[in-house]
Design a protein around this motif. Sequence first.
Motif, PDB file in Angstrom:
ATOM      1  N   GLU A 202      42.458  15.670   1.083  1.00 54.32           N
ATOM      2  CA  GLU A 202      43.099  15.591   2.391  1.00 54.32           C
ATOM      3  C   GLU A 202      42.177  14.682   3.559  1.00 54.32           C
ATOM      4  O   GLU A 202      41.067  14.911   3.462  1.00 54.32           O
ATOM      5  N   LYS A 203      42.760  13.663   3.957  1.00 52.91           N
ATOM      6  CA  LYS A 203      41.815  12.840   4.874  1.00 52.91           C
ATOM      7  C   LYS A 203      42.296  13.235   6.260  1.00 52.91           C
ATOM      8  O   LYS A 203      43.350  13.639   6.689  1.00 52.91           O
ATOM      9  N   PRO A 204      41.273  12.897   7.155  1.00 52.87           N
ATOM     10  CA  PRO A 204      41.412  13.137   8.600  1.00 52.87           C
ATOM     11  C   PRO A 204      42.485  12.190   9.147  1.00 52.87           C
ATOM     12  O   PRO A 204      42.770  11.094   8.902  1.00 52.87           O
ATOM     13  N   LYS A 205      43.427  12.702  10.151  1.00 50.84           N
ATOM     14  CA  LYS A 205      44.355  11.745  10.602  1.00 50.84           C
ATOM     15  C   LYS A 205      44.117  11.330  11.989  1.00 50.84           C
ATOM     16  O   LYS A 205      44.737  10.237  12.120  1.00 50.84           O
ATOM     17  N   ASP A 206      43.064  11.789  12.530  1.00 55.17           N
ATOM     18  CA  ASP A 206      42.727  11.283  13.868  1.00 55.17           C
ATOM     19  C   ASP A 206      41.139  10.917  13.909  1.00 55.17           C
ATOM     20  O   ASP A 206      40.601  11.669  13.101  1.00 55.17           O
ATOM     21  N   PRO A 207      40.506  10.216  14.321  1.00 56.52           N
ATOM     22  CA  PRO A 207      38.919   9.907  14.376  1.00 56.52           C
ATOM     23  C   PRO A 207      38.374  11.313  14.920  1.00 56.52           C
ATOM     24  O   PRO A 207      38.856  11.938  15.545  1.00 56.52           O
TER      25      PRO A 207
END
Length: 322
Positions: A202-207
């Motif tokens: 799962e990748k981060p959606k926001d910085p």
Amino acid sequence: MARPGYDRTVAALARALEDHALVLIPANNSVQLRRALQLVDRWHVNGAIYGGQMAYEVAPEIAAKKLPVLVNLKWPEAEKDADPEDKPSLRTLQFRDRAPSSPAALAKAGVKFAFYSGGITVPKDTLKAAKKSIDAGLAPDAALRALTLSPAEIFGVVDRLGSIENGKIANLVVADGDLFEEKTKIKFVFVDGHKFEVREPEKPKDPPKGDITGKWKLSYTTPDGPEESTADLTMDKDGTISGTITSKRGTASVISGYLSVDKFSFTIDIPLRGSPADVTFSGTFDGTSLKGSISVQGLSLEFTGVKPGAASSAMVNRGGAQ
């Protein structure tokens, strides 16, 4: 008659000699490698060298003895916390620079060699390290062989492992491109013929808001009582988290993880009751501490995390302010 002399080295090798077993001899620099060649002759054993990172200096000598080498992919590098006043020697700098060229030197000399991960704790770094040997002159096919067929040949299990053939154990990796390219993704893994799909992390959606990188002391309470573990985390610019978690159950690598704004999540895999289990840490990060829950096999445990020494430093700072 005088009692026969007892040699602990000979005693340790006796069973290996009786069983014709492979004897692994540690040797990393040129002095150790040449000594290993002498020991194999003296002991008359079926031997293999492991380490081999300075083989670029003695590859022809190893080839003359027809001795296989297991090359450690944990390439030498400067210590992160080294004294800045402690200047490394020229030979040390040369070793760090040339070590990844050892596989190419062994291949050119005709030495059978294989790779092993050594002290690498993050699985994906193993392929990155192998790629360094390709960049230093090793053919990609030879690098792939060093991870598959060659180790099977060295350890005498080539009739079961190492290549895709009828009758061999179906341990397979299916990728969508060159295994050593950074953008290549592993699509499927077969273990003993059983197919496992690779989960996309799962990748981060926001910085990310802040940097979670560092060593953290995690505290929590399990059904067996209070416990602690150490998380050594590294965060990329996009918020992707990697690293290791060390507890009384051993050290496990982070399979996937991210920090999005102040929310984090990272997952490890550890053996529980004889079976592998995913353990997910998730919660919030405020820049100096972690707080959240641990999910494992249907249980949810609250945990907190602090950097060792951070609390005492804060107290000292407050004391100075007063």
